[in-house]
Design an enzyme around this catalytic site. Structure first.
Site, mmCIF file in Angstrom:
data_model
loop_
_atom_site.group_PDB
_atom_site.id
_atom_site.type_symbol
_atom_site.label_atom_id
_atom_site.label_comp_id
_atom_site.label_asym_id
_atom_site.label_seq_id
_atom_site.Cartn_x
_atom_site.Cartn_y
_atom_site.Cartn_z
ATOM 1 N N LYS A 119 -25.523 -24.874 -17.295
ATOM 2 C CA LYS A 119 -26.477 -23.760 -17.149
ATOM 3 C C LYS A 119 -25.877 -22.698 -16.235
ATOM 4 O O LYS A 119 -24.836 -22.882 -15.635
ATOM 5 C CB LYS A 119 -27.808 -24.245 -16.547
ATOM 6 C CG LYS A 119 -28.484 -25.375 -17.285
ATOM 7 C CD LYS A 119 -29.020 -24.971 -18.621
ATOM 8 C CE LYS A 119 -29.649 -26.185 -19.316
ATOM 9 N NZ LYS A 119 -29.882 -25.981 -20.708
ATOM 10 N N SER A 142 -28.568 -24.085 -25.731
ATOM 11 C CA SER A 142 -29.284 -23.494 -24.603
ATOM 12 C C SER A 142 -28.504 -22.393 -23.890
ATOM 13 O O SER A 142 -29.085 -21.620 -23.143
ATOM 14 C CB SER A 142 -29.684 -24.564 -23.594
ATOM 15 O OG SER A 142 -28.553 -25.063 -22.919
#
Length: 183
Positions: free
Chosen positions: A80, A39
Site C-alpha cells: 500500500k 488494490s
C-alpha cells in the site's frame, strides 16, 4: 589426484560462501514480491514483480506516499501507499486529501480519476471515523491502496505499526513492459 581434490574443495568453499552471501542479501537487504490483486491500480498491476528494499527504514524514516510492504493482521503481506505519518490528521473531502488541514495533491491518482465515469475515487472521511482517533498514532502509518474503491487498507485494518513494515517497494522488474522505479 590430491591437486584435483584440493581444487574441488576450493570450488565447494567458494560456492558455499556465495550461497551465504546471497541468502544474507535476500533475507536482510532486498526481497522479491509479487503484487496480488488490484488494490494499487493503476500504479501496480496484479502479478507485477517488485523488489522490496528492506534497509530503507533501517537507515531512514518512512515518507508520505512511499509504497510499502507490511505484515497485515490476517497473516498476509500487503502492499500500500503511506498517506499519513505519526501525528498526522488525515481527512478526505470531495476526493481531495487534507493533511493537518492543508490540501495535499496526489498526482499518482490523476490517471485513475480521469477514468472514473462518476463519483469520487475516495469517499469522504476523517480519521476519527475510521480509527477512532484524530491523529495517526505514534509508531504507526496510515496506508491506502491507489484503487481506493477496491482496497483493504487502514480504513479497514487500522493504522500499520512501523515494526510490521518489511520495507519500501520501489522497483517493478517484471513484466518488462511495466519496468519502473516508483518515486
Amino acid at each position: 589426484m590430491a591437486k584435483k581434490k584440493g581444487e574441488s574443495w576450493e570450488w565447494l568453499k567458494a560456492l558455499f560462501i556465495a550461497l551465504i552471501i546471497a541468502a544474507g542479501i535476500r533475507y536482510f537487504m532486498f526481497a522479491p514480491i509479487v503484487v496480488d490483486g488490484e488494490s494499487m491500480m493503476p500504479t501496480l498491476h496484479h502479478q507485477d514483480r517488485m523488489i522490496v528494499n528492506k534497509l530503507s527504514y533501517t537507515v531512514g524514516e518512512p515518507e508520505r506516499f512511499d509504497v510499502i510492504v507490511f505484515h497485515a493482521p490476517e497473516g498476509k503481506d500487503y502492499i500500500k501507499r503511506i498517506i499519513g505519518l505519526p501525528g498526522d490528521k488525515i481527512e478526505y473531502k470531495d476526493d481531495q486529501l487534507f493533511v493537518n488541514g492543508k490540501k495535499v495533491p496526489e498526482p499518482y491518482l490523476k490517471e485513475f480519476k480521469q477514468i472514473l465515469s462518476e463519483g469520487n475515487l475516495t469517499y469522504n472521511f476523517d480519521l476519527s471515523e475510521v480509527i477512532n482517533n484524530t491523529t495517526v498514532p505514534d509508531g504507526h502509518v496510515f496506508v491506502m491502496g491507489d484503487n481506493r474503491q477496491h482496497s483493504k487498507d487502514s480504513r479497514n485494518i487500522g493504522p500499520v505499526p512501523l515494526e510490521e513494515v518489511i520495507g519500501e517497494a520501489n522497483l517493478i522488474f517484471w513484466p518488462v513492459a511495466h519496468f519502473n522505479v516508483l518515486e
